[in-house]
Enzyme design. Structure first.
Site, PDB file in Angstrom:
ATOM      1  N   LEU A  69       0.826  -1.224   0.000  1.00 47.91           N
ATOM      2  CA  LEU A  69       0.000   0.000   0.000  1.00 47.91           C
ATOM      3  C   LEU A  69       0.853   1.264   0.000  1.00 47.91           C
ATOM      4  O   LEU A  69       0.557   2.240   0.712  1.00 47.91           O
ATOM      5  CB  LEU A  69      -0.957  -0.029   1.198  1.00 47.91           C
ATOM      6  N   VAL A  73       2.036   4.451  -2.507  1.00 53.98           N
ATOM      7  CA  VAL A  73       1.073   5.324  -3.191  1.00 53.98           C
ATOM      8  C   VAL A  73       0.327   4.606  -4.307  1.00 53.98           C
ATOM      9  O   VAL A  73      -0.903   4.668  -4.390  1.00 53.98           O
ATOM     10  CB  VAL A  73       1.779   6.583  -3.761  1.00 53.98           C
ATOM     11  N   MET A  74       1.029   3.886  -5.181  1.00 60.24           N
ATOM     12  CA  MET A  74       0.352   3.231  -6.313  1.00 60.24           C
ATOM     13  C   MET A  74      -0.630   2.174  -5.810  1.00 60.24           C
ATOM     14  O   MET A  74      -1.787   2.113  -6.255  1.00 60.24           O
ATOM     15  CB  MET A  74       1.389   2.597  -7.254  1.00 60.24           C
ATOM     16  N   ASN A 108      -0.611  -4.645   4.123  1.00 60.64           N
ATOM     17  CA  ASN A 108       0.701  -4.035   3.930  1.00 60.64           C
ATOM     18  C   ASN A 108       1.637  -4.614   4.981  1.00 60.64           C
ATOM     19  O   ASN A 108       1.182  -4.951   6.092  1.00 60.64           O
ATOM     20  CB  ASN A 108       0.619  -2.516   4.073  1.00 60.64           C
ATOM     21  N   SER A 162      -0.280   1.889 -16.257  1.00 59.53           N
ATOM     22  CA  SER A 162       0.363   3.150 -16.621  1.00 59.53           C
ATOM     23  C   SER A 162      -0.536   4.332 -16.310  1.00 59.53           C
ATOM     24  O   SER A 162      -1.740   4.277 -16.529  1.00 59.53           O
ATOM     25  CB  SER A 162       0.712   3.186 -18.110  1.00 59.53           C
ATOM     26  N   LYS A 180       3.999  -3.188 -21.517  1.00 64.01           N
ATOM     27  CA  LYS A 180       4.252  -2.039 -20.626  1.00 64.01           C
ATOM     28  C   LYS A 180       5.689  -1.553 -20.774  1.00 64.01           C
ATOM     29  O   LYS A 180       5.946  -0.341 -20.759  1.00 64.01           O
ATOM     30  CB  LYS A 180       3.987  -2.418 -19.170  1.00 64.01           C
ATOM     31  N   HIS A 205       5.841   0.379 -23.874  1.00 66.23           N
ATOM     32  CA  HIS A 205       5.180   1.667 -23.572  1.00 66.23           C
ATOM     33  C   HIS A 205       6.189   2.626 -22.940  1.00 66.23           C
ATOM     34  O   HIS A 205       6.311   3.786 -23.347  1.00 66.23           O
ATOM     35  CB  HIS A 205       4.004   1.455 -22.613  1.00 66.23           C
ATOM     36  N   ASN A 206       6.955   2.142 -21.977  1.00 69.32           N
ATOM     37  CA  ASN A 206       7.934   2.996 -21.302  1.00 69.32           C
ATOM     38  C   ASN A 206       9.072   3.388 -22.231  1.00 69.32           C
ATOM     39  O   ASN A 206       9.572   4.509 -22.159  1.00 69.32           O
ATOM     40  CB  ASN A 206       8.475   2.295 -20.056  1.00 69.32           C
ATOM     41  N   GLU A 221       7.783   6.111 -24.208  1.00 66.17           N
ATOM     42  CA  GLU A 221       7.723   7.258 -23.285  1.00 66.17           C
ATOM     43  C   GLU A 221       9.076   7.956 -23.234  1.00 66.17           C
ATOM     44  O   GLU A 221       9.171   9.186 -23.308  1.00 66.17           O
ATOM     45  CB  GLU A 221       7.332   6.748 -21.907  1.00 66.17           C
ATOM     46  N   TYR A 222      10.161   7.164 -23.150  1.00 72.96           N
ATOM     47  CA  TYR A 222      11.504   7.753 -23.129  1.00 72.96           C
ATOM     48  C   TYR A 222      11.742   8.546 -24.414  1.00 72.96           C
ATOM     49  O   TYR A 222      12.241   9.671 -24.397  1.00 72.96           O
ATOM     50  CB  TYR A 222      12.560   6.653 -23.022  1.00 72.96           C
ATOM     51  N   ARG A 269      33.112  -7.952 -44.515  1.00 75.28           N
ATOM     52  CA  ARG A 269      33.025  -9.111 -43.620  1.00 75.28           C
ATOM     53  C   ARG A 269      33.563 -10.364 -44.323  1.00 75.28           C
ATOM     54  O   ARG A 269      34.201 -11.228 -43.741  1.00 75.28           O
ATOM     55  CB  ARG A 269      31.579  -9.325 -43.167  1.00 75.28           C
TER      56      ARG A 269
HETATM   57  C1  6PG Z   1       3.863   4.932 -16.159  1.00 73.19           C
HETATM   58  C2  6PG Z   1       5.331   5.339 -15.987  1.00 73.19           C
HETATM   59  C3  6PG Z   1       5.968   4.662 -14.794  1.00 73.19           C
HETATM   60  C4  6PG Z   1       7.503   4.842 -14.757  1.00 73.19           C
HETATM   61  C5  6PG Z   1       7.915   6.109 -14.062  1.00 73.19           C
HETATM   62  C6  6PG Z   1       9.447   6.178 -13.910  1.00 73.19           C
HETATM   63  O1  6PG Z   1       3.570   4.312 -17.203  1.00 73.19           O
HETATM   64  O2  6PG Z   1       3.066   5.267 -15.273  1.00 73.19           O
HETATM   65  O3  6PG Z   1       6.026   4.902 -17.155  1.00 73.19           O
HETATM   66  O4  6PG Z   1       5.690   3.279 -14.883  1.00 73.19           O
HETATM   67  O5  6PG Z   1       8.062   3.843 -14.020  1.00 73.19           O
HETATM   68  O6  6PG Z   1       7.447   7.155 -14.838  1.00 73.19           O
HETATM   69  O7  6PG Z   1      10.082   5.830 -15.116  1.00 73.19           O
HETATM   70  P1  6PG Z   1      11.648   6.120 -15.371  1.00 73.19           P
HETATM   71  O8  6PG Z   1      12.307   6.325 -14.006  1.00 73.19           O
HETATM   72  O9  6PG Z   1      12.164   4.887 -16.034  1.00 73.19           O
HETATM   73  O10 6PG Z   1      11.703   7.354 -16.196  1.00 73.19           O
END
Ligand code: 6PG
Length: 484
Positions: free
Chosen positions: A18, A20-21, A40, A136, A190, A193-194, A197-198, A454
């Site tokens: 428990l 935050v997420m 928890n 996410s 996921k 997805h990240n 995101e980067y 090569r």
């Molecule tokens: C999400 C985010 C999350 C991610 C944080 C930190 O989809 O809610 O992608 O899962 O873990 O934003 O990500 P980094 O520390 O790798 O930037």
């Protein structure tokens, strides 16, 4: 404390962990009318959740894991929300002896998908379902509606899916949650997805840097540009967030907030995993890779200190004759580069799906990313439509809508990348995305020379354009060509 007999077997879903997420997910379940078992390691945190948020709905708090499990109806559905890696394994080890065949364990953390594949196989041996799910949207998303990407068996989704869909974000009434595919498919998606995101964040940062270097614009001025961009094709959560942080004033100094933030980007690991996997699969996710390496470069303090003021810039003074036209060029280049990043990410999903036999529907992934998640964006509707037109689309860039949309900005893209190079502004993501665009559309690439090299030093053979077969030239002998 043990669960009162009246509470035994009454909770439809349970959350252990428990922070935050986990706390916000539990609240979200309760707000949607589910009786939620909560646990928890530190019981005080469980008690504070129930005390602080009783208005959300019905919680069944337990101090021990045994009581927590006892409070769940069959088949039990337990959501684990603890740190990825060993902590997750520890909770699973504590849970499994308390569960019965048919029960479902859900890992909602950012687990590395090979760990999920391993865990799913291990729990299947015990007659249990293990569901690795991407969640996410951060803390706000967990509370008010995330995008949810569950893997695991279809049987587990039949029981678990309706609850996850109920708490997920909705777009046009459609839940941002669907069964991604078996075992590690959910955590894989996921991860990608990240990675996207980067790339998205790096491209936005490079656009900000170009406007700052090219126009001498202040952070708040650039924030206004992003706010305007957020009303068009670039509309997205990350553009919205960017406008907000650029417009924020640091209370301690009265200066623009971003001007007092240290320029070393950190990362928890999901982007790194994405790049490692792209290399393993042989998928050129260049935008995601450059974004991940850019974070590493920003944190390379010794190298940056050694280079600063030592390496000559040899750049021209930058006078932008038409700031409005330059801003539009950057917008077009940003859009085109974003399309490349998403195109590469979806290629990676297709390659992994084929390798693992996951049968992932990329249109469905784009659909559940339209809301709730960090990369939610207007153009995900367009990506969903592209894969609905052709589920096996070999290249998102080649979808007629995106081909036309990017074509509209190619000249601007080239002007921006050229200006960045001439004026010494580092744009690894913009530049690599343009290089990928030119590479993937090229009639002929210089890989022919690499094959010849090569074969010369390693006799690694080559193929010919004019006939089938595999060949080697006897470079150290009479240079006759042999068929292998
Ligand atoms: C999400 C985010 C999350 C991610 C944080 C930190 O989809 O809610 O992608 O899962 O873990 O934003 O990500 P980094 O520390 O790798 O930037």
């Amino acid at each position: 404390m043990s669960v009162p007999s009246s509470a035994v077997g009454t909770a439809q879903i349970g959350v252990t962990g428990l922070a935050v997420m986990g706390r916000n997910l539990a609240r979200n379940f309760a707000r949607h009318g589910y009786t939620v078992a909560v646990h928890n390691r530190t019981f005080a945190r469980t008690q504070s959740l129930v005390a602080d948020h009783a208005a959300d709905g019905t919680f069944v708090p337990s101090e021990s894991m045994a009581d927590f499990v006892a409070s769940l109806e069959r088949p039990r559905k337990v959501v684990i929300m603890v740190q990825a890696g060993a902590p997750t394994d520890a909770v699973i080890a504590e849970l499994v002896p308390l569960l019965e065949p048919g029960d479902i364990v859900v890992d909602a953390g950012n687990a590395h998908f090979p760990d999920t594949v391993r865990r799913e196989a291990a729990l299947r041996e015990a007659g249990l379902h293990f569901v690795g799910t991407g969640v996410s949207g951060g803390e706000e998303g967990a509370l008010n509606g995330p995008s949810i990407m569950p893997g695991g068996t279809a049987e587990s989704y039949a029981s678990l899916g309706p609850i996850l869909e109920a708490i997920s974000a909705k777009v046009d009434g459609v839940p941002c949650c669907t069964h991604v595919g078996p075992d590690g498919a959910g955590h894989f998606v996921k991860m990608v997805h990240n990675g996207i995101e980067y790339a998205d964040m790096q491209l936005i940062a490079e656009a900000y840097d170009l406007l700052r270097a090219g126009l001498g614009a202040t952070a708040p001025e650039i924030g206004e540009v992003f706010a305007a961009w957020n009303t068009g094709d670039l509309e997205s959560y990350l553009i919205e967030v960017t406008a907000e942080v650029l417009s924020h004033t640091d209370a301690a100094t009265g200066r623009p907030f971003v001007d007092v933030v240290a320029d070393a980007a950190e990362q928890k690991g999901t982007g790194r995993w994405t790049v490692q996997n792209g290399l393993d699969l042989g998928v050129p996710i260049t935008g995601i890779a450059e974004a991940t390496f850019a974070r590493a470069l920003s944190g390379s303090a010794p190298q940056r200190a050694a280079a600063r003021g030592v390496l000559p810039a040899d750049t021209l003074e930058w006078n932008v004759p038409d700031p409005g036209a330059f801003i539009e060029d950057v917008r077009l280049a940003l859009y085109a580069s974003k399309v490349v990043a998403y195109s590469q990410g979806f290629d990676q999903i297709a390659a992994a799906s084929a390798q693992h036999g996951w049968d992932i529907d990329r249109g469905a992934m784009a659909r559940i990313w339209r809301g709730g998640c960090i990369i939610r964006a207007r153009f995900l509707d367009r990506i969903t439509q592209a894969y609905e037109r052709d589920a096996h689309l070999p290249l998102l860039l080649a979808d007629p809508y995106f081909t036309a949309a990017v074509a509209n900005g190619v000249a601007a893209w080239r002007r921006v990348v050229a200006a960045a190079a001439v004026h010494g502004v580092p744009t690894p993501a913009f530049s690599s995305s343009l290089a990928y665009y030119d590479g993937v559309r090229a009639e002929r690439l210089p890989a022919n020379l690499i094959q010849a090299q090569r074969d010369f030093f390693g006799a690694h053979t080559y193929r010919r354009t004019d006939r089938d077969g595999t060949f080697h030239t006897d470079w150290s002998g009479d240079r006759a060509e042999q068929t292998w």
